[in-house]
Design an enzyme around this catalytic site. Structure first.
Site, short mmCIF file in Angstrom:
data_model
loop_
_atom_site.label_atom_id
_atom_site.label_comp_id
_atom_site.label_asym_id
_atom_site.label_seq_id
_atom_site.Cartn_x
_atom_site.Cartn_y
_atom_site.Cartn_z
CE LYS A 34 60.48 40.45 34.11
NZ LYS A 34 61.01 40.78 32.77
CG ASP A 89 62.13 43.97 34.10
OD1 ASP A 89 62.02 43.63 32.91
OD2 ASP A 89 61.29 44.73 34.65
P1 NDP Z 1 65.42 50.68 34.25
O1 NDP Z 1 65.16 50.49 35.70
O2 NDP Z 1 66.82 50.72 33.77
O3 NDP Z 1 64.72 52.00 33.71
C1 NDP Z 1 63.34 52.17 33.84
C2 NDP Z 1 62.97 53.55 33.33
O4 NDP Z 1 61.55 53.66 33.28
C3 NDP Z 1 63.43 54.67 34.25
O5 NDP Z 1 63.67 55.81 33.49
C4 NDP Z 1 62.24 54.84 35.17
O6 NDP Z 1 62.16 56.12 35.78
C5 NDP Z 1 61.09 54.63 34.22
N1 NDP Z 1 59.95 54.09 34.96
C6 NDP Z 1 59.89 52.90 35.60
N2 NDP Z 1 58.71 52.73 36.21
C7 NDP Z 1 58.01 53.85 35.94
C8 NDP Z 1 56.73 54.27 36.29
N3 NDP Z 1 55.91 53.51 37.03
N4 NDP Z 1 56.33 55.48 35.82
C9 NDP Z 1 57.15 56.24 35.06
N5 NDP Z 1 58.39 55.89 34.71
C10 NDP Z 1 58.82 54.71 35.14
O7 NDP Z 1 64.61 49.50 33.51
P2 NDP Z 1 64.80 48.94 32.04
O8 NDP Z 1 65.21 50.02 31.11
O9 NDP Z 1 65.59 47.70 32.14
O10 NDP Z 1 63.29 48.48 31.70
C11 NDP Z 1 62.37 49.34 31.03
C12 NDP Z 1 61.25 48.50 30.43
O11 NDP Z 1 61.81 47.57 29.49
C13 NDP Z 1 60.47 47.63 31.42
O12 NDP Z 1 59.14 47.51 30.95
C14 NDP Z 1 61.16 46.27 31.31
O13 NDP Z 1 60.30 45.22 31.70
C15 NDP Z 1 61.44 46.24 29.82
N6 NDP Z 1 62.49 45.34 29.36
C16 NDP Z 1 63.74 45.38 29.89
C17 NDP Z 1 64.72 44.54 29.40
C18 NDP Z 1 66.12 44.60 29.88
O14 NDP Z 1 66.96 43.86 29.34
N7 NDP Z 1 66.48 45.43 30.84
C19 NDP Z 1 64.43 43.54 28.36
C20 NDP Z 1 63.08 43.64 27.82
C21 NDP Z 1 62.17 44.49 28.33
P3 NDP Z 1 62.56 56.27 37.33
O15 NDP Z 1 64.03 55.97 37.39
O16 NDP Z 1 62.21 57.65 37.69
O17 NDP Z 1 61.75 55.24 38.06
O1 2IT Z 2 61.68 41.50 29.95
C1 2IT Z 2 62.75 40.94 29.61
O2 2IT Z 2 62.83 40.26 28.59
C2 2IT Z 2 63.92 41.14 30.46
N1 2IT Z 2 63.84 41.88 31.44
C3 2IT Z 2 65.20 40.44 30.15
C4 2IT Z 2 65.18 39.02 30.64
C5 2IT Z 2 66.45 38.26 30.52
O3 2IT Z 2 66.46 37.11 31.00
O4 2IT Z 2 67.45 38.76 29.98
#
Ligand code: NDP
Ligand code: 2IT
Length: 444
Positions: A126, A166
């Site tokens: 990561k 992420d």
């Molecule tokens: P994005 O940046 O696309 O979206 C994140 C969302 O969460 C936004 O709505 C953001 O609001 C909110 N958010 C982030 N930090 C905070 C905080 N500290 N307090 C309140 N709201 C918060 O990220 P993703 O959708 O990609 O990721 C979301 C979660 O999923 C994370 O935990 C990530 O690690 C996990 N994840 C992502 C994957 C992926 O493929 N993208 C795969 C597996 C897991 P704002 O815009 O206002 O900050």
């Molecule tokens: O938390 C996760 O699994 C991710 N943000 C996606 C990682 C990836 O390599 O697609």
């Protein structure tokens, strides 16, 4: 003292000020107790747990960049290559002001077991930065990404370490990062996943984490004799994971009635309008206050509160530790059947325990959100064979992977007499493959 307790104690002592990393290690090792106790002598002699909790290597670097006014800023970049026993390091990059080494280590540690659970050959890693993309122009984002990659490109490669998105890193950022990697290293290779479709990206990668979450949720409910169709869901977040979780929930006949960002949350009793949400978040990059303009019958509330809504299923899709003990109590009191984690470690340890003790089905993130990284691994396969698969082909593979994960974690929990404990099941199923590979490869 038991081996597990000794290692937890030493992780806390040797990694002060990293509470999220402690939390992730505790969750995994505590639930593995019966598995480790079976072979405690061998594992101790091999220092297996010490090797599992120590990253193979970690990089920390300076990222200077210039804003639109000519002001120079300096951020910190990180990449943690946690465990490469079963494949090249694989895991996302997070750009958020809260990022520090402890956050990246917790995410990297989770990633090791998640990636193993997918059944695909990917190790865990990561990275990220404390850079805040909010309010930055496209040029500023590009300047930051180029500077970040100028350093990161020394440590990554298609067969060594393959980052992806992420929080704060989506298609736009991956494009700038890829361009700079190619320019410096002079190699056109699948060094990042989540790429655009015109330069090596995979169809369905954008949707994969959210879709995968719903495929697993549907299968898990089915195992428990419950149908997902007709259920209401509370979703938190409004980013990549949340948007496509909401879309798939609707496609499967459920109704997602909430979403949130870091300033507030929306309740839309008719179901969240995905097209409106996509326009607000993916095109305008605006706040959720905008949502009411598209859906006058919806409610916008400042602060946090999605878990106060009476729903059947809760899908936390924003960030770590966003579902607290009081939220768990409220969800259970409202008759919530299941909590499935789209985000990484969104539920605190106390909240998880409360849900499990109160018969709420609980699917941990390392299983429930594994569809994203699994589809990244499918992107790597397509890059290696220099071919692109259709959306239907990738989506079918994703569905099968999520169904397999559901059954593997269910079976692993049963094997240890803890049927329904999916935290344990996911950890055991993920751990077994990694440990096997580590033992076979000697002391490295
Ligand atoms: P994005 O940046 O696309 O979206 C994140 C969302 O969460 C936004 O709505 C953001 O609001 C909110 N958010 C982030 N930090 C905070 C905080 N500290 N307090 C309140 N709201 C918060 O990220 P993703 O959708 O990609 O990721 C979301 C979660 O999923 C994370 O935990 C990530 O690690 C996990 N994840 C992502 C994957 C992926 O493929 N993208 C795969 C597996 C897991 P704002 O815009 O206002 O900050
Ligand atoms: O938390 C996760 O699994 C991710 N943000 C996606 C990682 C990836 O390599 O697609």
């Amino acid at each position: 003292m038991s081996y597990v307790d000794e290692v937890i104690e030493s992780v806390v002592a040797k990694n002060p000020s990293e509470p999220e990393f402690h939390q992730a290690v505790k969750e995994v090792l505590e639930s593995l107790r019966p598995v480790i106790e079976e072979k405690e002598e061998v594992y101790r002699r091999e220092a297996l747990l010490e090797r599992i909790v120590n990253p193979e290597r970690q990089f920390k670097f300076r990222v200077p960049w210039v804003d639109d006014k000519g002001q120079v800023h300096v951020n910190t970049g990180y990449r943690v290559q946690f465990n490469g026993a079963i494949g090249p390091y694989k895991g996302g990059l997070r750009f958020h002001p809260s990022v520090n080494l402890g956050i990246i280590k917790f995410l990297g540690f989770e990633q090791v077991f998640k990636n193993s659970l997918t059944g695909l050959p990917i190790g865990g890693g990561k990275g990220g930065s404390d850079f805040d993309p909010k309010g930055k122009s496209d040029r500023e984002i590009m300047a930051f990404c180029q500077s970040f990659m100028t350093e990161l490109c020394k440590y990554i490669g298609a067969d060594t370490d393959v980052p992806a998105g992420d929080i704060g890193v989506g298609g736009r950022e991956i494009g700038y990062l890829f361009g700079q990697y190619k320019r410096i290293r002079g190699v056109y290779e699948g060094v990042l996943t989540g790429k655009g479709l015109t330069y090596g990206g995979s169809l369905a990668r954008t949707e994969a984490t959210g879709y995968g979450l719903l495929y697993l949720t549907e299968e898990l409910l089915k195992l428990n004799g419950i149908e997902l169709a007709g259920k209401t869901c509370a979703v938190s977040g409004s980013g990549n994971v949340a948007i496509y979780a909401i879309q798939k929930a609707h496609q499967l006949g459920a109704k997602a009635v909430t979403c949130s960002d870091s300033t507030g949350w929306v309740y839309d009793p008719e179901g969240i309008d995905v097209e409106a949400l996509k326009e607000i978040k993916e095109v305008k990059r605006a706040r959720l206050t905008e949502y009411k303009k598209y859906r006058p019958n919806s409610e916008y509330h400042e602060g946090r509160g999605v878990w106060s809504v009476k729903v059947d299923v809760a899908l936390p899709c924003a960030t770590q530790n966003e579902l607290l003990l009081d939220d768990a109590k409220q969800l259970a009191a409202n008759g919530c059947i299941a909590v499935c984690e789209g985000a990484n470690m969104p539920t605190t340890l106390e909240a998880t325990e409360y849900l499990q003790q109160n018969n709420v089905i609980f699917a941990p993130g390392k299983a429930a959100n594994a569809g994203g990284v699994a589809t990244s691994a499918l992107e790597m396969s397509q890059n290696s064979e220099r071919l692109s698969w259709t959306f239907e082909e990738v989506d079918a593979k994703l569905q099968q992977i999520m169904v397999n994960i559901t059954h593997n974690m269910n079976d692993a929990a049963k094997r240890y007499g803890q049927e329904g404990n999916y935290v344990m099941g996911a950890n055991v199923a993920g751990f077994e493959k990694v440990v096997n590979a580590m033992m076979a490869q000697g002391i490295v």
